[in-house]
Design a protein around this motif. Structure first.
Motif, PDB file in Angstrom:
ATOM      1  N   GLU A  89       3.511   5.570   4.805  1.00 38.09           N
ATOM      2  CA  GLU A  89       4.982   5.693   4.554  1.00 38.09           C
ATOM      3  C   GLU A  89       5.922   5.333   5.739  1.00 38.09           C
ATOM      4  N   GLN A 118       0.896  -1.145  -0.224  1.00 38.47           N
ATOM      5  CA  GLN A 118       0.065   0.060   0.056  1.00 38.47           C
ATOM      6  C   GLN A 118       0.795   1.274   0.081  1.00 38.47           C
ATOM      7  N   SER A 119       0.187   2.274  -0.439  1.00 34.47           N
ATOM      8  CA  SER A 119       1.001   3.537  -0.318  1.00 34.47           C
ATOM      9  C   SER A 119       0.542   4.811   0.503  1.00 34.47           C
TER      10      SER A 119
END
Length: 557
Positions: free
Chosen positions: A43, A39-40
């Motif tokens: 972070e 996933q993005s």
């Protein structure tokens, strides 16, 4: 439908709007790292030491007002992060710590790197919990985020057995908790306004729970509406513009005698958003414990804090920002000439303390006050100032003018090593704003390797190192109590410029005062990761003393 526990954990982070987590990776939570790979939204910032990762999480929390999230491995990893957990408790800063744990079947067998986290951290953390079953994970995480922010903010620790993270459980949803800020009632509001109207020399002591934009605005509106001078608790000088006529000083370690004498003349103290801890209260002498010399009003969102160490005339367990909004609806009483003179006197004292006459460079280096005079003139109004612990910080807090936009991020815990990591986190969170870290040589050597983390993730703080080759605070106290007998405080430092360059920073070395302004200007213009090393005078150990003077006046050994 079922879901792997590690994947559910990441869903929980996203549901709580977590944008960034700080970690040193460990095999005890490999499943979480695997889930984060897909996933993005979150972070992952990989740090060089768990202490540095923890300080980044705290810097992020202090700047953004949202809980910092720290991930560490079991045993040694968690113990390396203990300094940040302690700082979170001392600073009332929300921190969620996710720590790996041994497999469940081996927890009672002295498993490799096993620690009983509840026994270890029960006095330091608000809540320590071990998730034994995957079905408990989502609810536990939601509770943890709520507790980290509610009442007195602070650290929570969630222990995650390695095998539990691979279990599957029913996916029943994630339900974050939201609390409605409590405010003071009409009776308390009326009593506070009455106390203000009767006081000749009132003083607000404002603390870290007013650090949000809404809190700073509410504080300024309240102070202006009721003509109340504002002193700030330690490390929170940015709550009100320091040039404002109502600014009455920063209650720091070793408060200057002139300011201490001024504020102690107050007849009413309104402590708002501060616990009135040891440092801010000058070792519990102002306001004094167990009974203050002044009428005392204390607003803090935790009934176990207000009146705990002092008799309090009006004790309000309520959200400070919401309470200020309520008070700002009240009619302000007329202001006497005595009050106006009091306000002017307090602000005049703060201005006089900030005034600096340059001192010639010494044989042992630059007087740091000269550096701070240049920094105050050059740093923009939207700069974020991250401050490590150490005597050099006295110059920063004395001479820099802070404001709600020129922010101060620093630990009231006195933890060395906070500065560089917090500056990295602040730069990542606010990449368009200049971030400047002031750190001593001792503190830099504790977490300065996080410069490599900054370079890896594109953070661009400017790190200013005060290099006097000494643990300066301890040396100062040695000279006070055992003059001419320094012990264990001298440092043999590396070449900081070369070390910083090896980490990817642009570097500057300042040997003379007139070299600093061009270096800082170039660093600000570069918008790159920069380190400025200042060869600093050891003799000029603080804004209040020199070693030579301390040796003459100290107690003989």
């Amino acid at each position: 439908m079922t879901i792997r526990a590690a994947d559910l954990l990441v869903e929980c982070l996203i549901a709580h709007h977590v944008k960034r987590v700080y970690c040193v990776p460990g095999e005890s939570y490999l499943s979480v790292l695997d889930s984060l790979h897909d996933q993005s939204a979150v972070e992952v910032v990989t740090c060089r030491h768990e202490g540095g990762a923890g300080f980044m999480a705290l810097g992020h929390a202090r700047l953004t007002g949202t809980p910092g999230v720290l991930m560490v491995s079991r045993g040694p990893g968690c113990m390396n992060a203990a300094i940040a957990i302690h700082s979170a408790q001392q600073d009332a800063c929300p921190l969620v710590v996710l720590v790996g744990q041994a497999e469940r079947e081996n927890l009672q067998r002295e498993a490799f790197q096993h620690i009983h986290y509840e026994r270890m951290f029960s006095d330091m953390a608000k809540w320590v919990v071990e998730v034994e079953h995957a079905e408990q994970l989502a609810d536990t995480l939601c509770t943890a985020f709520y507790l980290a922010q509610s009442g007195t903010p602070g650290p929570v620790i969630i222990s995650l057995p390695e095998d539990m993270l691979e279990d599957h459980c029913p996916h029943t949803g994630v339900f974050p908790r939201h609390s409605q800020p409590s405010t003071l009632g009409a009776l308390d509001s009326d009593a506070i306004v009455q106390a203000i109207s009767q006081a000749e020399r009132p003083l607000i002591i404002a603390g870290g729970l007013l650090k949000s934009d809404a809190g700073k605005q509410a504080l300024l509106s309240f102070a202006e509406r009721f003509s109340l001078p504002v002193a700030t608790s330690v490390r929170h000088a940015d709550l009100i513009p320091n040039d404002h006529p109502l600014f009455a000083g920063h209650l720091v370690y070793g408060l200057p005698a002139a300011l201490k004498e001024s504020v102690t003349r107050s007849d009413l103290i309104l402590a708002i958003g501060t616990r009135l801890g040891d440092v801010t209260s000058q070792s519990f002498h102002f306001p004094a414990a167990p009974k203050a010399a002044q009428t005392l009003i204390h607003i803090w969102p935790d009934s176990t804090v207000v009146s705990r160490y002092r008799q309090t005339d009006i004790a309000v367990a309520a959200d400070p920002v919401a309470s200020l909004h309520t008070l700002n609806q009240a009619t302000a009483p007329a202001v006497s000439a005595t009050r106006q003179d009091w306000i002017a006197s307090l602000h005049r004292t703060t201005v006089e303390l900030r005034d600096w006459t340059p001192v010639a460079d010494q044989a042992d280096g630059v007087v740091f006050g000269n550096i701070m005079a240049h920094a105050d003139a050059l740093l923009p109004d939207d700069a974020i100032i991250c401050l490590d612990a150490g005597n050099f910080g006295g110059w920063v807090q004395r001479q820099l003018r802070f404001s709600p936009t020129r922010q101060l991020i620093g630990p009231s815990s006195g933890a060395m090593g906070y500065g560089v990591p917090s500056a990295v986190a602040c730069s990542l969170a606010q990449p368009t704003r200049p971030v400047v870290c002031f750190v001593g040589d001792g503190g830099f050597m504790m977490t300065g390797t996080e410069l490599a983390t900054a370079a890896q993730y594109g953070a661009t703080p400017i790190v200013i190192i005060s290099d006097n080759a000494c643990y300066g605070t301890i040396r100062m106290h040695q000279e006070k109590h055992f003059p001419h007998r320094p012990s264990a405080t001298a440092l043999h430092n590396p070449n900081f410029a070369q070390l910083a360059a090896a980490c990817g920073a642009q570097t500057f070395t300042v040997q003379h005062s007139d070299e600093f302004a061009p270096a800082l200007h170039a660093a600000l213009q570069s918008k790159q990761l920069c380190v400025i090393v200042v060869r600093t005078s050891l003799n000029y150990i603080s804004p209040n003393a020199t070693i030579a003077a301390l040796q003459q006046s100290g107690i003989p050994a």
